[in-house]
Design a protein around this motif. Structure first.
Motif, short mmCIF file in Angstrom:
data_model
loop_
_atom_site.label_atom_id
_atom_site.label_comp_id
_atom_site.label_asym_id
_atom_site.label_seq_id
_atom_site.Cartn_x
_atom_site.Cartn_y
_atom_site.Cartn_z
N ALA A 57 0.85 -1.19 0.00
CA ALA A 57 0.00 0.00 0.00
C ALA A 57 0.88 1.23 0.00
CB ALA A 57 -0.92 0.02 1.22
N ALA A 58 0.43 2.26 -0.67
CA ALA A 58 1.10 3.55 -0.58
C ALA A 58 0.83 4.15 0.79
CB ALA A 58 0.61 4.48 -1.69
N ASN A 59 1.74 4.99 1.26
CA ASN A 59 1.63 5.48 2.63
C ASN A 59 1.04 6.88 2.74
OD1 ASN A 59 3.84 6.85 1.57
ND2 ASN A 59 4.93 6.89 3.53
N THR A 60 0.66 7.50 1.65
CA THR A 60 0.01 8.81 1.70
C THR A 60 -1.19 8.80 0.77
OG1 THR A 60 1.28 9.79 -0.11
CG2 THR A 60 2.24 9.92 2.11
N PRO A 61 -2.19 9.64 1.03
CA PRO A 61 -3.37 9.67 0.15
C PRO A 61 -3.00 9.98 -1.30
CG PRO A 61 -3.84 10.78 2.21
CD PRO A 61 -2.39 10.47 2.24
N PHE A 62 -2.08 10.91 -1.51
CA PHE A 62 -1.71 11.26 -2.88
C PHE A 62 -1.03 10.09 -3.57
CE2 PHE A 62 1.52 12.88 -5.85
CZ PHE A 62 0.69 13.52 -6.77
N ALA A 63 -0.08 9.41 -2.89
CA ALA A 63 0.60 8.26 -3.48
C ALA A 63 -0.40 7.13 -3.73
CB ALA A 63 1.72 7.79 -2.55
N TRP A 64 -1.36 6.97 -2.83
CA TRP A 64 -2.41 5.95 -3.03
C TRP A 64 -3.18 6.22 -4.32
CZ3 TRP A 64 -7.78 6.78 -3.04
CH2 TRP A 64 -8.59 5.65 -2.98
N LYS A 65 -3.54 7.47 -4.55
CA LYS A 65 -4.29 7.84 -5.75
C LYS A 65 -3.46 7.58 -7.01
CE LYS A 65 -6.92 11.78 -7.64
NZ LYS A 65 -6.21 11.91 -8.91
N LYS A 66 -2.15 7.94 -6.97
CA LYS A 66 -1.29 7.72 -8.12
C LYS A 66 -1.07 6.23 -8.36
CE LYS A 66 -0.56 11.83 -9.61
NZ LYS A 66 -1.04 12.20 -10.99
N GLY A 67 -0.98 5.45 -7.30
CA GLY A 67 -0.82 4.01 -7.47
C GLY A 67 -2.01 3.39 -8.15
N ASN A 68 -3.23 3.86 -7.81
CA ASN A 68 -4.43 3.33 -8.47
C ASN A 68 -4.48 3.73 -9.94
OD1 ASN A 68 -5.20 2.25 -6.02
ND2 ASN A 68 -6.48 3.99 -5.47
N GLU A 69 -3.99 4.93 -10.25
CA GLU A 69 -4.03 5.40 -11.64
C GLU A 69 -2.97 4.74 -12.50
OE1 GLU A 69 -3.49 9.57 -11.32
OE2 GLU A 69 -5.49 9.97 -10.48
N LEU A 70 -1.73 4.63 -11.98
CA LEU A 70 -0.61 4.13 -12.79
C LEU A 70 -0.38 2.64 -12.63
CD1 LEU A 70 1.91 7.03 -12.04
CD2 LEU A 70 0.42 6.78 -14.04
N ARG A 188 6.95 -1.19 -6.95
CA ARG A 188 6.98 0.26 -7.20
C ARG A 188 5.79 0.65 -8.05
NH1 ARG A 188 10.72 -1.82 -10.90
NH2 ARG A 188 10.42 -1.14 -13.07
N ILE A 189 5.44 1.93 -7.97
CA ILE A 189 4.39 2.47 -8.84
C ILE A 189 4.98 2.69 -10.22
CG2 ILE A 189 2.86 4.44 -9.19
CD1 ILE A 189 2.66 4.72 -6.18
N ALA A 190 4.23 2.35 -11.22
CA ALA A 190 4.71 2.43 -12.61
C ALA A 190 4.74 3.88 -13.08
CB ALA A 190 3.84 1.56 -13.52
N ILE A 191 5.67 4.65 -12.53
CA ILE A 191 5.80 6.08 -12.87
C ILE A 191 6.56 6.21 -14.19
CG2 ILE A 191 6.73 8.29 -12.09
CD1 ILE A 191 6.53 7.21 -9.23
N PRO A 192 6.08 6.95 -15.16
CA PRO A 192 6.80 7.14 -16.43
C PRO A 192 8.19 7.72 -16.17
CG PRO A 192 4.55 7.96 -16.60
CD PRO A 192 4.78 7.64 -15.16
N THR A 193 9.13 7.33 -17.02
CA THR A 193 10.52 7.76 -16.84
C THR A 193 10.69 9.26 -16.97
OG1 THR A 193 10.93 7.31 -19.18
CG2 THR A 193 11.42 5.54 -17.61
N ASP A 194 9.81 9.93 -17.75
CA ASP A 194 9.94 11.37 -17.94
C ASP A 194 9.18 12.18 -16.89
OD1 ASP A 194 7.46 10.60 -18.71
OD2 ASP A 194 7.41 11.78 -20.57
#
Length: 704
Positions: A57-70, A188-194
């Motif tokens: 699980a992500a540890n902050t609300p914002f990171a949680w939201k980004k994890g669900n999106e990405l 890890r969250i699949a964050i784009p490289t750019d």
């Protein structure tokens, strides 16, 4: 879709209050925290026999939201295989695409049957997420935004349902594991490289070798009372395994049903090392037997084995209490006790018991039983010096109600026994510590301590009040002319009866005065060496005299202890045979008493060894013991060509050497048979030439 939304909204309102309280439990056990400054992914791993279960699980609300999106990527590193390190480490991406929440329609079946799944789906997909119906619960975690509510409630719900966590993309089962291999998982969250987004990855170490069967909950216990039972069990020892618990109840001990609607958890953050127990209070009807057991639930939704079974039944409380109103002592051994008890309670009891103890706090033993429920008076014979009584009402349902204790003391004119086994010690500061065997009288008040400087003088009391302990600390002056101090002890009871004084204890006071110095009277030079004669110390407690020697004009002019003459040896002279010819020596003597005090050294005596003691021509001298044949063989080697004879000296233990035998110059060994077992023997050998000059003394020690 409307049906799904209705189900999910209903689940939120139904679960909101219990999940909100459970948040403390979740964050404490799973390691997630939205109070951290750095956004990151937190990971848990559970090893099974054929797979590895992961949760994150992500540890902050914002990171949680980004994890669900990405979505999330799971990478596995093989770090060892069959005990050998894998170099380089093998890396495998075990998710071919980012794990994201499943489409809403795939949630319907699970959300319909489980409220936790419905809460997760509503948190991820719902247009609104309202929890206002829970009232003051908002204040508990200070949730100020809808995003924080979605984040918090969804993670708490995932704690209760592993399948729902997998639907949300927050869990994964790796079934491609191989026995004997150990892995490091990175998620890890699949964050784009750019992208400039920074969310730290999480990791966990796992292997099928780490698999262990789930343990039983520990310390499960119960207390059955009137209309309820209090159940408790240990939480701390298994907090790394179980985050919540299920409580089950049965009326037959075989068929159990779950008692709690939601899992039971610890709602307080605990400090490391603090012992914590969980409690549950269940209302039950009286006089009916119930059985209870508890099961643990892991963060992966696994339910462990049941604990031991606790059973019992609630009992009606006896509402009436006896009260002792009168005590009469017609004889020294008999007491008549009367008490009050409501007539309404007669039908609820089987009768009374009279109990007695030596102390108010007990323990009490029954001295009269089978007292009818209508009785309010009883007589008892067998009084001791001091007695405490209670009247116990015996309920028909097995409950008991005691009266307050009442003390009974008959007339007592018998003094306590005289104290015995009086012992004591004193230190150099004058602190005296006394002790004696404690008296066994129940009515003992204490002890009085007496002291005197002279055994024939009158003893004075040291205690203003009776000393309750069988020990006493006294202080006195030690620097005076009295060598001893004397004590006696008396026992006193609560009726002020006094025992005889104990036998007198004599304590020798510490000696803080050093002994007087000895005086070196004269000396003589003999064939054996330099003989010192002295006048001993005049102090009575001297245990011995120590002779010191210092070689003058040597490289190291330092005092050397050469002999200790004990007082029981009854000698005031010593021959120093280990001197070098024509060498000057200084001698001094010190007296020592039995407490270890040393006198001032005597005046120095300077002596020059005679020239006739020539060089060391004896090059070898040793001895060997033969315990089977019972002799000591001495052997030596000398280089003199003008030898006349050899002088052999002997000493036992710490005694000084004395001349023992004389042998011819042709001999190079000697057998000693005049021996005693378990003695240390010291031998000396001196060569005498034909002109009368002598060599230095050679020594050898032999243990026989």
């Amino acid at each position: 879709m409307i049906k799904q939304t209705q189900i999910m909204n209903h689940a939120i309102q139904k679960q909101a209050h219990s999940l909100l309280l459970a948040s403390l439990c979740f964050f404490m056990f799973s390691g997630y925290s939205f109070a951290q400054e750095e956004a990151s992914v937190q990971v848990l791993a559970k090893s099974a026999s054929n797979k590895i279960m992961l949760r994150w699980a992500a540890n902050t609300p914002f990171a949680w939201k980004k994890g669900n999106e990405l979505g999330y990527l799971v990478e596995r590193y093989t770090v060892s295989r069959n005990g050998n390190a894998v170099i380089p480490v093998e890396s495998t991406m075990i998710t071919s695409y980012p794990l994201k929440p499943k489409p809403l329609e795939e949630w319907e079946t699970l959300a319909t049957s489980d409220d936790n799944a419905a809460v997760i789906a509503q948190a991820i997909y719902g247009e609104g997420f309202e929890t206002s119906t829970i009232g003051s619960a908002d204040n508990i975690l200070a949730m100020n935004s809808q995003l924080e509510q979605r984040f918090t409630f969804s993670l708490m719900a995932a704690e209760q349902n592993y399948e729902a966590a997998k639907l949300a993309g927050w869990a994964f089962e790796d079934k491609s594991v191989i026995a004997g291999e150990k892995y490091l998982y990175k998620i890890r969250i699949a964050i784009p490289t750019d992208s400039s987004l920074q969310i730290k990855e999480g990791s966990a170490y796992a292997s099928t070798e780490f698999f262990e069967e789930l343990p039983k909950p520990l310390g499960f216990a119960s207390i059955f009372a009137d209309g309820n039972v209090m159940l408790n069990w240990d939480f701390s020892l298994l907090k790394q395994t179980y985050s919540t618990y299920l409580l089950e109840k049965s009326t037959d001990g075989t068929n159990f049903q779950q008692v709690n609607g939601q899992p039971i958890f610890n709602a307080e953050e605990t400090k490391e090392g603090k012992q914590v127990s969980l409690f549950y209070n269940d209302s039950i009807p009286n006089n009916k037997k119930f059985y209870y057991r508890v099961k643990g639930i892991t963060p992966f939704g696994e339910i462990g084995p049941a604990s031991n079974v606790e059973s019992g039944m609630g009992k009606d409380v006896l509402d009436f209490t006896p009260h002792i109103t009168r005590k009469r002592i017609p004889t020294d051994e008999t007491v008549e006790i009367e008490w009050e008890f409501s007539e309404e309670g007669n039908d609820k009891i089987t009768g009374f018991e009279l109990k007695r103890a030596n102390k108010a706090e007990g323990p009490y033993e029954t001295v009269v039983n089978n007292i009818p429920s209508t009785n309010r008076k009883i007589s008892y014979t067998g009084l001791k010096r001091i007695n405490y009584f209670v009247v116990m009402a015996l309920g028909k349902n097995g409950t008991q109600k005691p009266s307050f204790p009442a003390i009974v003391q008959p007339v007592d004119s018998i003094p306590p026994k005289t104290p015995i086994e009086l012992t004591g010690t004193i230190d150099t500061t004058g602190i005296v510590q006394l002790s004696w065997k404690a008296n066994e009288e129940l009515d003992l008040s204490g002890y009085r301590v007496f002291r005197a400087n002279n055994p024939d003088a009158e003893f004075s009391q040291r205690t203003l009040e009776p000393n309750r302990k069988n020990t006493y600390i006294d202080t006195l002056q030690v620097k005076n002319l009295n060598t001893n101090i004397y004590y006696k002890v008396m026992a006193v009871d609560q009726r002020y009866n006094q025992s005889e004084l104990s036998e007198m204890l004599t304590i020798e006071k510490p000696d803080l005065i050093p002994p007087s110095s000895p005086v070196i009277q004269n000396y003589t030079s003999t064939e054996e060496g330099i003989q010192l004669n002295w006048v001993p110390s005049s102090s009575e407690d001297v245990t011995g005299h120590t002779v010191y020697r210092k070689a003058l004009a040597s490289e190291e002019e330092r005092w050397e202890e050469i002999v200790v003459i004990k007082i029981e040896e009854n000698t005031t002279s010593y021959i120093d045979a280990a001197v070098i010819p024509n060498q000057s020596y200084a001698y001094t003597i010190v007296a020592k008493d039995k407490t270890g005090w040393e006198s001032t050294p005597s005046d120095q005596l300077v002596v020059k060894a005679p020239k006739k003691l020539f060089g060391d021509y004896i090059t070898r001298f040793n001895g060997i013991a033969d315990r089977e044949l019972r002799f000591i063989r001495l052997s030596w080697k000398a280089e003199s060509t003008n030898a006349s004879e050899f002088l052999i000296y002997r000493a036992t233990g710490e005694n000084p050497l004395t001349l023992y035998k004389t042998v011819s110059a042709e001999e190079n060994n000697f057998v000693d048979t005049n021996l005693v077992i378990n003695k240390m023997y010291t031998y000396g050998l001196r060569l005498v030439e034909k002109d009368g000059t002598q060599s230095q003394l050679k020594k050898a020690k032999v243990s026989y």
